[in-house]
Motif scaffolding. Sequence first.
Motif, PDB file in Angstrom:
ATOM      1  N   UNK A  60      -0.246 -81.084 -52.253  1.00 21.27           N
ATOM      2  CA  UNK A  60      -1.046 -81.325 -53.460  1.00 21.27           C
ATOM      3  C   UNK A  60      -2.354 -80.545 -53.371  1.00 21.27           C
ATOM      4  N   UNK A  61      -3.040 -80.723 -52.249  1.00 20.14           N
ATOM      5  CA  UNK A  61      -4.309 -80.039 -52.044  1.00 20.14           C
ATOM      6  C   UNK A  61      -4.129 -78.526 -52.141  1.00 20.14           C
TER       7      UNK A  61
ATOM      8  N   UNK B 253      -3.460 -77.387 -55.781  1.00 17.12           N
ATOM      9  CA  UNK B 253      -4.620 -77.440 -56.661  1.00 17.12           C
ATOM     10  C   UNK B 253      -5.650 -76.382 -56.288  1.00 17.12           C
TER      11      UNK B 253
ATOM     12  N   UNK C 173      -4.744 -73.112 -58.177  1.00 20.35           N
ATOM     13  CA  UNK C 173      -4.306 -73.194 -59.572  1.00 20.35           C
ATOM     14  C   UNK C 173      -5.537 -73.211 -60.469  1.00 20.35           C
ATOM     15  N   UNK C 174      -5.494 -72.496 -61.556  1.00 21.34           N
ATOM     16  CA  UNK C 174      -6.630 -72.476 -62.475  1.00 21.34           C
ATOM     17  C   UNK C 174      -6.776 -73.821 -63.161  1.00 21.34           C
ATOM     18  N   UNK C 175      -7.996 -74.290 -63.340  1.00 21.48           N
ATOM     19  CA  UNK C 175      -8.247 -75.572 -64.005  1.00 21.48           C
ATOM     20  C   UNK C 175      -7.713 -75.546 -65.429  1.00 21.48           C
ATOM     21  N   UNK C 176      -7.284 -76.686 -65.909  1.00 26.09           N
ATOM     22  CA  UNK C 176      -6.774 -76.768 -67.272  1.00 26.09           C
ATOM     23  C   UNK C 176      -7.752 -77.514 -68.154  1.00 26.09           C
TER      24      UNK C 176
ATOM     25  N   UNK D 167      -7.199 -80.216 -69.662  1.00 28.90           N
ATOM     26  CA  UNK D 167      -7.104 -81.641 -69.342  1.00 28.90           C
ATOM     27  C   UNK D 167      -8.102 -82.022 -68.254  1.00 28.90           C
ATOM     28  N   UNK D 168      -8.249 -81.139 -67.284  1.00 24.86           N
ATOM     29  CA  UNK D 168      -9.140 -81.462 -66.177  1.00 24.86           C
ATOM     30  C   UNK D 168     -10.596 -81.428 -66.579  1.00 24.86           C
TER      31      UNK D 168
ATOM     32  N   UNK E  46     -12.369 -84.609 -67.484  1.00 24.28           N
ATOM     33  CA  UNK E  46     -13.031 -85.445 -66.495  1.00 24.28           C
ATOM     34  C   UNK E  46     -14.468 -84.983 -66.357  1.00 24.28           C
ATOM     35  N   UNK E  47     -15.391 -85.927 -66.246  1.00 25.22           N
ATOM     36  CA  UNK E  47     -16.789 -85.539 -66.172  1.00 25.22           C
ATOM     37  C   UNK E  47     -17.039 -84.719 -64.920  1.00 25.22           C
TER      38      UNK E  47
ATOM     39  N   UNK F 140     -20.407 -86.120 -59.563  1.00 27.73           N
ATOM     40  CA  UNK F 140     -19.910 -86.163 -58.201  1.00 27.73           C
ATOM     41  C   UNK F 140     -19.666 -87.592 -57.767  1.00 27.73           C
ATOM     42  N   UNK F 141     -18.842 -88.301 -58.491  1.00 26.38           N
ATOM     43  CA  UNK F 141     -18.426 -89.655 -58.147  1.00 26.38           C
ATOM     44  C   UNK F 141     -19.603 -90.527 -57.752  1.00 26.38           C
ATOM     45  N   UNK F 142     -19.405 -91.314 -56.725  1.00 21.40           N
ATOM     46  CA  UNK F 142     -20.467 -92.230 -56.317  1.00 21.40           C
ATOM     47  C   UNK F 142     -21.023 -91.814 -54.978  1.00 21.40           C
ATOM     48  N   UNK F 143     -21.847 -90.806 -54.958  1.00 18.89           N
ATOM     49  CA  UNK F 143     -22.385 -90.454 -53.651  1.00 18.89           C
ATOM     50  C   UNK F 143     -22.902 -89.033 -53.720  1.00 18.89           C
TER      51      UNK F 143
ATOM     52  N   UNK G 267     -13.577 -91.186 -62.359  1.00 21.31           N
ATOM     53  CA  UNK G 267     -13.167 -89.807 -62.091  1.00 21.31           C
ATOM     54  C   UNK G 267     -11.807 -89.783 -61.404  1.00 21.31           C
TER      55      UNK G 267
ATOM     56  N   UNK H 125      -8.120 -83.836 -54.190  1.00 21.26           N
ATOM     57  CA  UNK H 125      -8.344 -83.401 -52.810  1.00 21.26           C
ATOM     58  C   UNK H 125      -9.523 -82.443 -52.768  1.00 21.26           C
TER      59      UNK H 125
ATOM     60  N   UNK I 147     -15.190 -85.934 -52.652  1.00 21.18           N
ATOM     61  CA  UNK I 147     -15.308 -87.341 -52.296  1.00 21.18           C
ATOM     62  C   UNK I 147     -14.641 -88.224 -53.334  1.00 21.18           C
TER      63      UNK I 147
ATOM     64  N   UNK J 288     -15.937 -90.187 -48.400  1.00 27.54           N
ATOM     65  CA  UNK J 288     -16.698 -89.022 -48.840  1.00 27.54           C
ATOM     66  C   UNK J 288     -16.200 -87.737 -48.192  1.00 27.54           C
TER      67      UNK J 288
ATOM     68  N   UNK K 219      -7.511 -84.800 -48.271  1.00 29.25           N
ATOM     69  CA  UNK K 219      -6.526 -84.959 -49.339  1.00 29.25           C
ATOM     70  C   UNK K 219      -5.828 -86.311 -49.252  1.00 29.25           C
TER      71      UNK K 219
ATOM     72  N   UNK L  33      -4.616 -84.620 -64.983  1.00 23.97           N
ATOM     73  CA  UNK L  33      -5.668 -83.892 -64.291  1.00 23.97           C
ATOM     74  C   UNK L  33      -5.247 -83.555 -62.867  1.00 23.97           C
TER      75      UNK L  33
ATOM     76  N   UNK M 246      -2.354 -83.048 -62.015  1.00 26.78           N
ATOM     77  CA  UNK M 246      -1.175 -82.189 -62.123  1.00 26.78           C
ATOM     78  C   UNK M 246       0.101 -82.832 -61.624  1.00 26.78           C
TER      79      UNK M 246
ATOM     80  N   UNK N  18       5.333 -80.920 -58.853  1.00 30.27           N
ATOM     81  CA  UNK N  18       4.481 -81.597 -57.876  1.00 30.27           C
ATOM     82  C   UNK N  18       4.620 -83.115 -58.009  1.00 30.27           C
TER      83      UNK N  18
END
Lengths: 130, 130
Positions: A107-108, A111, A114-117, A119-120, A123-124, A127-130, B5, B9, B12, B17, B21, B72, B74, B89
């Motif tokens: 998966x890692x 991704x 692969x170019x971002x789509x 759909x992605x 997502x905001x 940077x999550x929570x941290x 979010x 992979x 965080x 954090x 993956x 998102x 994929x 995938x």
Amino acid sequence: MNPLPTPMPGRPVRGSTTGRSLMAALDLFGRRWTLRIIWELGNEPLGFRLLQRRCDGMSSSVLRQRLTELQEARLAEVLRDGNYTLTPLGHDAREALGPVIEWSRRWAAELADAPPTAAEDAGDGQCHRL
Amino acid sequence: MNPLPTPMPGRPVRGSTTGRSLMAALDLFGRRWTLRIIWELGNEPLGFRLLQRRCDGMSSSVLRQRLTELQEARLAEVLRDGNYTLTPLGHDAREALGPVIEWSRRWAAELADAPPTAAEDAGDGQCHRL
DNA sequence: CGACTGTGCTTCGGAATTCGAAGCACTCAT
DNA sequence: ATGAGTGCTTCGAATTCCGAAGCACAGTCG
């Protein structure tokens, strides 16, 4: 008030009244931290607080609940020295998780190049929570 | 307010954090309904409402969120006819879940002929929500 | 004997997530 | 045009999770 009932094969669980063992497993594993706990305990027996630290400081209340569930489900047990471990059944479960680990690598990798789509981008960018 | 979010992979995630993956995968799969959706979509492409019914009438709001996450990440995509499917995938992920299915059978078998323990009696005797 | 540290575990108010009924815009038959 | 089915959104309420605080109980050290 009353803690969630532990999902068990043969009886209805959250999201499925059939009692199929798969559904019970999906309910069990679909609870936050459960997979992580199984993963960490699979490495070595751990005491409550140490296990908590291994799980990035998850809340003690939820850890307690998860441990109880895992004991009821016979995936985990307490050693005579007080540490928690996986039962043979628990270890089987963890091994069943092996392919998931391998998959996460693919998966890692996938991704990564692969170019971002569109759909992605939905997502905001936070940077999550941290 | 802002939807969680999507765990990916390399960055965080909730409860880790490091960006490993595996941790991203555990966060992703540890969300309610995610495993179930992957399972159901693996059987055949489904439209929104039908998929919802297959998942025992899970709430549409969460289904929407999960589908977005899976897109998102994929694992899922929309066909030209509007149905949802797993990407290659995504199918890999589902196959990685195969051993978990097998395990759940062993789990059911093991619990069937094992005497209840004190730990289990701690769980209320109620018949869950049904 | 205290004082100190670490453990397993509980409590509880607030934050985050999930639920589910309701509704909107749209398509396709009837 | 009416009805049924779809994907999807909104939003208040219910559930679940978080996390700081605390309790009782072991050592351990001076």
